[in-house]
Motif scaffolding. Structure first.
Motif, PDB file in Angstrom:
ATOM      1  N   ALA A 260       0.808  -1.227   0.000  1.00  0.00           N
ATOM      2  CA  ALA A 260       0.000   0.000   0.000  1.00  0.00           C
ATOM      3  C   ALA A 260       0.838   1.272   0.000  1.00  0.00           C
ATOM      4  O   ALA A 260       0.372   2.327  -0.430  1.00  0.00           O
ATOM      5  CB  ALA A 260      -0.940  -0.003   1.213  1.00  0.00           C
ATOM      6  N   THR A 261       2.073   1.186   0.484  1.00  0.00           N
ATOM      7  CA  THR A 261       2.895   2.390   0.636  1.00  0.00           C
ATOM      8  C   THR A 261       3.371   2.914  -0.718  1.00  0.00           C
ATOM      9  O   THR A 261       3.796   2.162  -1.591  1.00  0.00           O
ATOM     10  CB  THR A 261       4.113   2.102   1.532  1.00  0.00           C
ATOM     11  OG1 THR A 261       3.651   1.626   2.799  1.00  0.00           O
ATOM     12  CG2 THR A 261       4.953   3.349   1.746  1.00  0.00           C
ATOM     13  N   LYS A 262       3.325   4.219  -0.844  1.00  0.00           N
ATOM     14  CA  LYS A 262       3.756   4.908  -2.058  1.00  0.00           C
ATOM     15  C   LYS A 262       5.218   4.599  -2.385  1.00  0.00           C
ATOM     16  O   LYS A 262       6.051   4.432  -1.481  1.00  0.00           O
ATOM     17  CB  LYS A 262       3.586   6.418  -1.827  1.00  0.00           C
ATOM     18  CG  LYS A 262       3.906   7.324  -2.993  1.00  0.00           C
ATOM     19  CD  LYS A 262       3.643   8.765  -2.561  1.00  0.00           C
ATOM     20  CE  LYS A 262       3.882   9.743  -3.694  1.00  0.00           C
ATOM     21  NZ  LYS A 262       3.587  11.143  -3.253  1.00  0.00           N
ATOM     22  N   SER A 263       5.546   4.531  -3.648  1.00  0.00           N
ATOM     23  CA  SER A 263       6.949   4.358  -4.057  1.00  0.00           C
ATOM     24  C   SER A 263       7.793   5.473  -3.451  1.00  0.00           C
ATOM     25  O   SER A 263       7.412   6.649  -3.497  1.00  0.00           O
ATOM     26  CB  SER A 263       7.063   4.382  -5.581  1.00  0.00           C
ATOM     27  OG  SER A 263       6.389   3.284  -6.160  1.00  0.00           O
ATOM     28  N   GLY A 264       8.919   5.092  -2.871  1.00  0.00           N
ATOM     29  CA  GLY A 264       9.772   6.073  -2.206  1.00  0.00           C
ATOM     30  C   GLY A 264       9.352   6.365  -0.782  1.00  0.00           C
ATOM     31  O   GLY A 264       9.997   7.178  -0.102  1.00  0.00           O
ATOM     32  N   GLY A 265       8.269   5.715  -0.321  1.00  0.00           N
ATOM     33  CA  GLY A 265       7.753   5.957   1.024  1.00  0.00           C
ATOM     34  C   GLY A 265       8.406   5.070   2.075  1.00  0.00           C
ATOM     35  O   GLY A 265       9.417   4.402   1.824  1.00  0.00           O
ATOM     36  N   VAL A 266       7.820   5.079   3.257  1.00  0.00           N
ATOM     37  CA  VAL A 266       8.387   4.363   4.402  1.00  0.00           C
ATOM     38  C   VAL A 266       7.322   3.478   5.033  1.00  0.00           C
ATOM     39  O   VAL A 266       6.206   3.931   5.316  1.00  0.00           O
ATOM     40  CB  VAL A 266       8.903   5.352   5.477  1.00  0.00           C
ATOM     41  CG1 VAL A 266       9.499   4.587   6.665  1.00  0.00           C
ATOM     42  CG2 VAL A 266       9.937   6.292   4.896  1.00  0.00           C
ATOM     43  N   ALA A 267       7.680   2.212   5.263  1.00  0.00           N
ATOM     44  CA  ALA A 267       6.830   1.280   6.008  1.00  0.00           C
ATOM     45  C   ALA A 267       7.539   0.946   7.318  1.00  0.00           C
ATOM     46  O   ALA A 267       8.652   0.411   7.306  1.00  0.00           O
ATOM     47  CB  ALA A 267       6.567   0.010   5.205  1.00  0.00           C
ATOM     48  N   VAL A 268       6.911   1.295   8.420  1.00  0.00           N
ATOM     49  CA  VAL A 268       7.495   1.066   9.746  1.00  0.00           C
ATOM     50  C   VAL A 268       6.780  -0.106  10.401  1.00  0.00           C
ATOM     51  O   VAL A 268       5.548  -0.131  10.476  1.00  0.00           O
ATOM     52  CB  VAL A 268       7.381   2.335  10.619  1.00  0.00           C
ATOM     53  CG1 VAL A 268       7.757   2.027  12.051  1.00  0.00           C
ATOM     54  CG2 VAL A 268       8.280   3.433  10.072  1.00  0.00           C
ATOM     55  N   LEU A 269       7.567  -1.076  10.875  1.00  0.00           N
ATOM     56  CA  LEU A 269       7.004  -2.278  11.484  1.00  0.00           C
ATOM     57  C   LEU A 269       7.164  -2.211  12.995  1.00  0.00           C
ATOM     58  O   LEU A 269       8.282  -2.226  13.517  1.00  0.00           O
ATOM     59  CB  LEU A 269       7.703  -3.525  10.932  1.00  0.00           C
ATOM     60  CG  LEU A 269       7.782  -3.639   9.399  1.00  0.00           C
ATOM     61  CD1 LEU A 269       8.438  -4.954   9.002  1.00  0.00           C
ATOM     62  CD2 LEU A 269       6.399  -3.520   8.768  1.00  0.00           C
ATOM     63  N   VAL A 270       6.029  -2.124  13.695  1.00  0.00           N
ATOM     64  CA  VAL A 270       6.019  -2.023  15.156  1.00  0.00           C
ATOM     65  C   VAL A 270       5.501  -3.311  15.790  1.00  0.00           C
ATOM     66  O   VAL A 270       6.054  -3.807  16.769  1.00  0.00           O
ATOM     67  CB  VAL A 270       5.144  -0.843  15.631  1.00  0.00           C
ATOM     68  CG1 VAL A 270       5.315  -0.615  17.131  1.00  0.00           C
ATOM     69  CG2 VAL A 270       5.466   0.422  14.870  1.00  0.00           C
ATOM     70  N   GLY A 271       4.413  -3.851  15.233  1.00  0.00           N
ATOM     71  CA  GLY A 271       3.812  -5.058  15.789  1.00  0.00           C
ATOM     72  C   GLY A 271       4.748  -6.248  15.644  1.00  0.00           C
ATOM     73  O   GLY A 271       5.445  -6.399  14.641  1.00  0.00           O
ATOM     74  N   MET A 272       4.759  -7.096  16.692  1.00  0.00           N
ATOM     75  CA  MET A 272       5.616  -8.281  16.679  1.00  0.00           C
ATOM     76  C   MET A 272       4.766  -9.528  16.485  1.00  0.00           C
ATOM     77  O   MET A 272       3.894  -9.822  17.302  1.00  0.00           O
ATOM     78  CB  MET A 272       6.419  -8.374  17.975  1.00  0.00           C
ATOM     79  CG  MET A 272       7.397  -7.233  18.163  1.00  0.00           C
ATOM     80  SD  MET A 272       8.389  -7.390  19.656  1.00  0.00           S
ATOM     81  CE  MET A 272       9.488  -8.713  19.186  1.00  0.00           C
ATOM     82  N   GLY A 273       5.028 -10.250  15.388  1.00  0.00           N
ATOM     83  CA  GLY A 273       4.297 -11.466  15.096  1.00  0.00           C
ATOM     84  C   GLY A 273       5.233 -12.663  15.050  1.00  0.00           C
ATOM     85  O   GLY A 273       6.156 -12.767  15.858  1.00  0.00           O
ATOM     86  N   PRO A 274       5.038 -13.568  14.101  1.00  0.00           N
ATOM     87  CA  PRO A 274       5.897 -14.744  13.981  1.00  0.00           C
ATOM     88  C   PRO A 274       7.341 -14.351  13.684  1.00  0.00           C
ATOM     89  O   PRO A 274       7.594 -13.296  13.103  1.00  0.00           O
ATOM     90  CB  PRO A 274       5.292 -15.510  12.792  1.00  0.00           C
ATOM     91  CG  PRO A 274       3.919 -14.960  12.620  1.00  0.00           C
ATOM     92  CD  PRO A 274       3.965 -13.548  13.079  1.00  0.00           C
TER      93      PRO A 274
END
Length: 349
Positions: A260-274
């Motif tokens: 979903a994130t725009k090209s050149g954008g930032v995806a930040v991962l906070v939730g902890m899963g597997p």
């Protein structure tokens, strides 16, 4: 000095007991705190239900609690920054202060970190608890002890928004409207985001997100088609978001954050899963989507407190349930249920 130190101890899976423990003497650089409020975190529930989070395993009885605040009742001989009677929020992780990570200001990555209620370290869910004075933050008179306890999850939101470089005009997608997703929403608004869309599996949480200032919400289902969900998100924004915060941790959510994130954008991962998930790394690569991890916080408590003290944000609506320390077992049952629950607050004195 009081002798009652009722303490909540996790003995094993679904086995919390209330027992008396000794009141500890503060070391030279510590303070003894009469605990006021302790919030129940998702990690607390995870230890209760599963007995572990990744490599952190509850192998022997552990005192619970790390989202906390209280009143200073005794000082170590070298403490200068606090006095008896000060109301404080407690940053629960104390680093070594000397390693390269600590010297660079990224002390959340310190390998010698001692963090409350992370095995084998005991937590703060008791009447009296001692803590490093330099990791205690004095609360202004108009900030309650309950709000002080919520500085812990709020600091996670501050750290996540900093890692995403959110600022004026940012279009922010938040995946997951649990406590961390909601505090990230509050912080993103305060930092100048112009549009925020938040998703969740529960409509009640999305309703609260809307009250807290989300521009749009999206109810998703576990069997939704990935491509269609991405398209719905883009339609809600009118374009692709340039910042995404995943506060869920599920594989499907991480994938959504990247797509979903725009090209050149930032995806930040906070939730902890597997520990391992299948993600579209080549998609991120060819579109230069930066993927950044978030682990707790570093130098964010003061900023979180400033947001609270200046009333730029209000965390009180997150507290949906209140219990006395004596009712800790029921408090955890409520938190486990997840039904119309955001944050359960335990009052220790």
């Amino acid at each position: 000095m009081a002798k009652d130190n009722l303490t909540a101890i996790l003995y094993g899976i679904n086995d919390i007991r209330l027992e008396q423990t000794p009141i500890e003497e503060p070391n030279q650089d510590e303070v003894l705190i009469q605990m006021g409020c302790v919030g129940i975190c998702g990690s607390d529930v995870h230890y209760l239900v599963n007995g572990r989070i990744g490599d952190f395993v509850v192998r022997e009885p552990m005192i619970m609690g790390h989202e906390s605040s209280g009143v200073v009742v005794k000082l170590g001989k070298d403490v200068k920054n606090l006095k008896v009677g000060d109301r404080v929020a407690i940053e629960p992780g104390v680093s070594c202060r000397y390693c390269k990570f600590c010297k660079e200001g990224r002390y959340n990555l310190c390998k010698e970190m001692v963090f409350c209620a992370t095995p084998p370290v005991h937590g703060s869910l008791r009447r009296f608890y001692k803590h490093a004075a330099d990791f205690c933050f004095k609360l202004p008179d108009h900030v309650s002890l309950a709000e002080g306890a919520l500085l812990e999850p709020l600091s996670v939101g501050v750290h996540a928004c900093k890692r995403a470089n959110i600022g004026i005009g940012s279009k922010v997608l938040i995946l997951g409207a649990g406590p961390i997703g909601l505090v990230s929403l509050l912080v993103a608004k305060a930092m100048g985001a112009s549009k925020i869309v938040i998703t969740d599996l529960m409509q009640s949480r999305l309703d609260l997100a809307k009250q807290l200032g989300a521009n749009e919400t999206l109810l998703i289902k576990k069997d939704d088609v990935e491509e269609k969900t991405v398209q719905k998100i883009i339609e809600l924004f009118g374009e692709e978001p340039d910042k995404t915060i995943d506060a869920c941790g599920a594989e499907s959510s991480i994938r959504l954050a990247i797509f979903a994130t725009k090209s050149g954008g930032v995806a930040v991962l906070v939730g902890m899963g597997p520990p391992e998930v299948r993600v579209p790394l080549i998609n991120a690569l060819i579109r230069e989507v930066d993927i950044r991890g978030v682990f707790r916080y570093a130098n964010d408590y003061a900023d979180a407190l400033d947001l609270l003290a200046s009333r730029k944000i209000d965390v009180k609506p997150l507290i949906t349930h209140n219990y006395k320390l004596e009712d800790t077992v029921q408090a955890f049952e409520t938190s486990k249920s997840g039904q119309n629950v955001v944050k359960v607050m335990i009052h220790c004195n």
